[in-house]
Design an enzyme around this catalytic site. Structure first.
Site, PDB file in Angstrom:
ATOM      1  N   ASN B 155       0.630  -1.099   0.032  1.00  0.00           N
ATOM      2  CA  ASN B 155      -0.060   0.249  -0.003  1.00  0.00           C
ATOM      3  C   ASN B 155       0.779   1.278  -0.074  1.00  0.00           C
ATOM      4  OD1 ASN B 155       0.490  -1.372   2.547  1.00  0.00           O
ATOM      5  ND2 ASN B 155      -0.429   0.498   3.610  1.00  0.00           N
ATOM      6  N   SER B 203     -10.962  -5.238  -1.434  1.00  0.00           N
ATOM      7  CA  SER B 203     -11.597  -4.190  -0.711  1.00  0.00           C
ATOM      8  C   SER B 203     -12.208  -3.325  -1.719  1.00  0.00           C
ATOM      9  CB  SER B 203     -10.674  -3.263   0.234  1.00  0.00           C
ATOM     10  OG  SER B 203     -11.483  -2.293   0.771  1.00  0.00           O
ATOM     11  N   THR B 241     -26.496  -9.667   8.488  1.00  0.00           N
ATOM     12  CA  THR B 241     -26.951  -9.293   7.332  1.00  0.00           C
ATOM     13  C   THR B 241     -26.321  -8.763   6.414  1.00  0.00           C
ATOM     14  OG1 THR B 241     -29.261  -8.753   8.715  1.00  0.00           O
ATOM     15  CG2 THR B 241     -29.024  -7.942   6.531  1.00  0.00           C
ATOM     16  N   CYS B 328      -3.227   4.559   7.294  1.00  0.00           N
ATOM     17  CA  CYS B 328      -3.681   4.057   8.606  1.00  0.00           C
ATOM     18  C   CYS B 328      -2.738   4.475   9.779  1.00  0.00           C
ATOM     19  CB  CYS B 328      -3.394   2.328   8.588  1.00  0.00           C
ATOM     20  SG  CYS B 328      -4.873   1.666   7.413  1.00  0.00           S
TER      21      CYS B 328
END
Lengths: 81, 404
Positions: B155, B203, B241, B328
């Site tokens: 990344n 992602s 869900t 991050c």
């Protein structure tokens, strides 16, 4: 040229040192630059996104953040060389 | 370009593609049904999830039955690693191998398994080009090695890892191979069968979908257990869900990314060279990582003696968004573990910015942004004392958002 210092309240070591540097630069070139001070809250109220303090702006644009700027470098900026 | 916003941090996240927005809107505005429900609106959502499963599988050469939708890439990595460790059939196989440049969702999951569940972890180094050392990885394997996990593309540097070679190395050894493909999927061709991995993470928001949705391509589920309890969704692999708008966005984004892949790669390379060339324009500046084996959209640039956070914020004030190392880690002043693993010193790590483009960026924007970067670096260097860079102590209240 207008400097803006965004600082913590109460100030940390870096904010205090940055304030001293800016005051010295203004004292050396009083006709060429001014400085104003904003707390983080005041800066955010003006819509300025603040991530790190001290943050120094020059005419509204970030110059540096999280570090104490060097007086000699600021003087060169003010004097345009 | 003055007054415009130029977004150059697509490895952190990116905008949704307009076709993806159009695909998602019906599932936000009216088609809100629960895919588990037996009535019509529920079953329409069920079919939408299955369509997305086919689309995501198609992006990476998988079959639809391999796709487990998750709440993002981090959860996919957690499921692949924790699920394999906690569900293993041989309790004595407790050795995990990872590279030194993995994302925190891999590193910290392995560290947690070591601290709490008795895993033994070996970290394999990378060369100065940012590529995992294959010989070191081979030497790290043990009879009790359960799993090797290496990312497909880093990344921070964009450097591509030798995942196919690692897959070949592990073949027939009975060692699981997990690949974190979050930065690669949708940006370069991916074929999970050719890699030979047992699992692969994606992602959605890295390739034009919504945040909060990811997928684990679980090609071999043997010995893997679910890590969330409380439902049988995703064929029992992921309780909860389904996030149907997110899943639909991921499917639509996968289709768009697959269709536009060649054009986007060529466009990315045309922009990347503009930023790569800054290493020649700016004194004491270099590009981190392998010159060629790299994502087409990523340039990691060290501008020595120019504090990266100051450069990033200076650029932000003229409308340009670039990253400092890992997104991050951008609210802490820890040097990048990726750059340190590549042999950079701490100051070089603190002086590195990451430029990652997306399909919507133009050549004109890139040229203007490159000029702005060069100017920002010059100004920051003018006022920066090298010893000040990255020098905050633990008790320093420098971070205005430190309470977050």
């Amino acid at each position: 040229m207008q400097f803006t210092l965004i600082h913590n309240e109460p100030s940390c070591r870096k904010c205090r040192e940055t304030q001293a540097v800016l005051e010295a630069v203004v004292a050396a070139c009083p006709d060429a630059c001014t400085v104003r001070y904003l707390t983080v809250a005041e800066a955010q109220a003006e819509g300025l996104g603040v991530v790190l303090t001290p943050t120094v702006l020059v005419d509204g644009q970030v110059l540096c953040a999280g570090i104490v700027p060097r007086q000699a470098g600021l003087l060169r900026l003010v004097q345009g060389n | 370009m003055a007054g415009q916003q130029v977004y150059l941090d697509h490895n952190a996240t990116g905008p949704m593609h307009p076709e993806v927005v159009a695909a998602v809107l019906p599932y936000i505005q009216g088609g809100f049904g629960n895919p588990s429900a037996p009535y019509a609106i529920g079953q329409e959502n069920h079919r939408a999830v299955d369509r997305a499963r086919e689309q995501v599988a198609g992006l990476v050469g998988a079959t639809a039955g391999d796709v487990v939708f998750t709440g993002g890439g981090t959860e996919a990595n957690n499921l692949a690693i924790s699920g394999a460790f906690l569900g293993r059939s041989e309790p004595m196989r407790r050795h995990l191998v990872l590279s030194a440049i993995e994302h925190p969702s891999v590193r910290e999951t392995c560290a947690w398994l070591e601290a709490v569940h008795g895993a033994e972890v070996t970290v394999v180094g990378v060369g100065c080009d940012g590529r995992v050392r294959l010989d070191e990885l081979a030497a790290a394997l043990r009879p009790d090695t359960l799993l090797v996990t290496v990312m497909h593309a880093n990344n921070e540097t964009g450097v591509l890892q030798p995942v196919a070679e690692i897959g070949q190395l592990l073949r027939d050894r009975g060692v699981r191979f997990h690949v974190d493909g979050v930065q690669a999927a949708g940006r370069i061709p991916v074929d999970v069968a050719a890699i030979g991995c047992q699992s692969y993470s994606l992602s959605a928001h890295k390739f034009g979908g919504l945040k909060g949705t990811g997928a684990l391509i679980l090609r071999d589920p043997s010995g893997v257990m679910p890590i969330l309890q409380g439902g049988h969704q995703e064929r029992g692999w992921r309780a909860g869900t389904e996030n149907v708008p997110g899943i639909v966005s991921m499917g639509a984004a996968a289709d768009v990314a697959r269709r536009d892949l060649s054009a986007n790669m060529a466009h990315g390379l045309a922009l990347r060279v503009i930023f790569d060339n800054l290493s020649a324009r700016i004194p004491q500046c270099w590009r981190n990582g392998h010159a060629g084996l790299r994502l087409p959209n990523t340039t990691s640039l060290c501008c020595y003696h120019a504090d990266a956070m100051s450069v990033v914020l200076a650029l932000s004030s003229v409308g340009i968004s670039v990253g400092t190392g890992s997104a991050c880690a951008s609210h802490s002043q820890e040097p990048s573990h990726v750059l340190l693993a590549m042999g950079l010193d701490e100051q070089a790590a603190f002086c590195t910015i990451r430029i990652s483009t997306g399909p919507e960026n133009t050549v004109e924007e890139a040229r203007w942004a490159a000029d702005q970067i060069a100017q920002a670096v010059e100004r920051v260097r003018l006022v920066t004392a090298p010893e000040d860079i990255g020098g905050c102590g633990e008790d320093c209240p420098c971070f205005a958002h430190s309470s977050r």
